[in-house]
Design a protein around this motif. Structure first.
Motif, short mmCIF file in Angstrom:
data_model
loop_
_atom_site.label_atom_id
_atom_site.label_comp_id
_atom_site.label_asym_id
_atom_site.label_seq_id
_atom_site.Cartn_x
_atom_site.Cartn_y
_atom_site.Cartn_z
N GLU A 25 0.82 -1.22 0.00
CA GLU A 25 0.00 0.00 0.00
C GLU A 25 0.85 1.26 0.00
O GLU A 25 0.37 2.34 -0.33
CB GLU A 25 -0.93 0.01 1.21
CG GLU A 25 -1.99 -1.07 1.19
CD GLU A 25 -2.86 -1.07 2.43
OE1 GLU A 25 -2.79 -0.11 3.24
OE2 GLU A 25 -3.61 -2.03 2.61
N VAL A 27 3.38 3.99 -1.19
CA VAL A 27 3.90 4.53 -2.44
C VAL A 27 5.19 5.29 -2.18
O VAL A 27 6.14 5.21 -2.97
CB VAL A 27 2.86 5.45 -3.12
CG1 VAL A 27 3.41 6.12 -4.36
CG2 VAL A 27 1.58 4.67 -3.43
N THR A 55 2.95 8.56 1.50
CA THR A 55 1.92 8.35 0.49
C THR A 55 1.56 6.87 0.46
O THR A 55 2.43 6.01 0.44
CB THR A 55 2.42 8.80 -0.90
OG1 THR A 55 2.81 10.17 -0.83
CG2 THR A 55 1.35 8.64 -1.97
N THR A 57 -1.82 3.95 -0.86
CA THR A 57 -3.08 3.69 -1.57
C THR A 57 -4.06 3.00 -0.63
O THR A 57 -3.67 2.39 0.37
CB THR A 57 -2.84 2.81 -2.81
OG1 THR A 57 -2.30 1.56 -2.38
CG2 THR A 57 -1.91 3.48 -3.79
N THR A 101 -5.39 7.49 -3.34
CA THR A 101 -3.99 7.63 -2.93
C THR A 101 -3.93 8.82 -1.99
O THR A 101 -4.31 9.93 -2.36
CB THR A 101 -3.07 7.84 -4.15
OG1 THR A 101 -3.19 6.72 -5.03
CG2 THR A 101 -1.62 7.99 -3.71
N THR A 103 -1.71 11.34 0.18
CA THR A 103 -0.39 11.94 0.39
C THR A 103 -0.52 12.85 1.61
O THR A 103 -1.17 13.91 1.54
CB THR A 103 0.08 12.72 -0.84
OG1 THR A 103 0.14 11.83 -1.95
CG2 THR A 103 1.47 13.32 -0.60
#
Length: 114
Positions: A25, A27, A55, A57, A101, A103
């Motif tokens: 998950e 990023v 970050t 998901t 996503t 961030t």
């Protein structure tokens, strides 16, 4: 998951036990998350959720939340949906199955109903 707080506990003072997100998950960065369930009737759950900078998901559940502190951008896999910039006071409604996503720029804490 953190234990249920005592009655009258200030949300800002609530200590949360963080755990790393699953590697598939993440990023960017090394974000962690924490959660405390305040009420769970079986039909719905109310709680506090927090994510540290980074970050990641997610596949969303049906949820309404209010950001208490921090800053983040939520991008959607669905091209017709614009990204959201959220911060203290932001109210967001997510639908079951949305791919997002997150961030997080400043540790984000929210109260949610799912």
């Amino acid at each position: 998951m953190t234990a249920l707080p005592a009655a009258g506990t200030a949300v800002a003072d609530l200590g949360l036990a963080h755990a790393p997100l699953p590697a598939d998950e993440v990023v960017a960065g090394s974000p962690t998350t924490a959660i405390v369930v305040l009420d769970d009737t079986g039909d719905r759950e109310i709680g506090i959720w927090e994510m540290t900078p980074g970050t990641a998901t997610d596949t969303e559940t049906d949820e309404l939340f209010v950001v208490l502190s921090g800053r983040a951008t939520i991008a959607f896999d669905e091209p017709s949906l614009p990204s959201l910039e959220v911060g203290p006071g932001s109210v967001v409604r997510l639908a079951e199955g949305m791919r997002t996503t997150w961030t997080v720029m400043e540790t984000l804490r929210k109260v949610y109903i799912a």
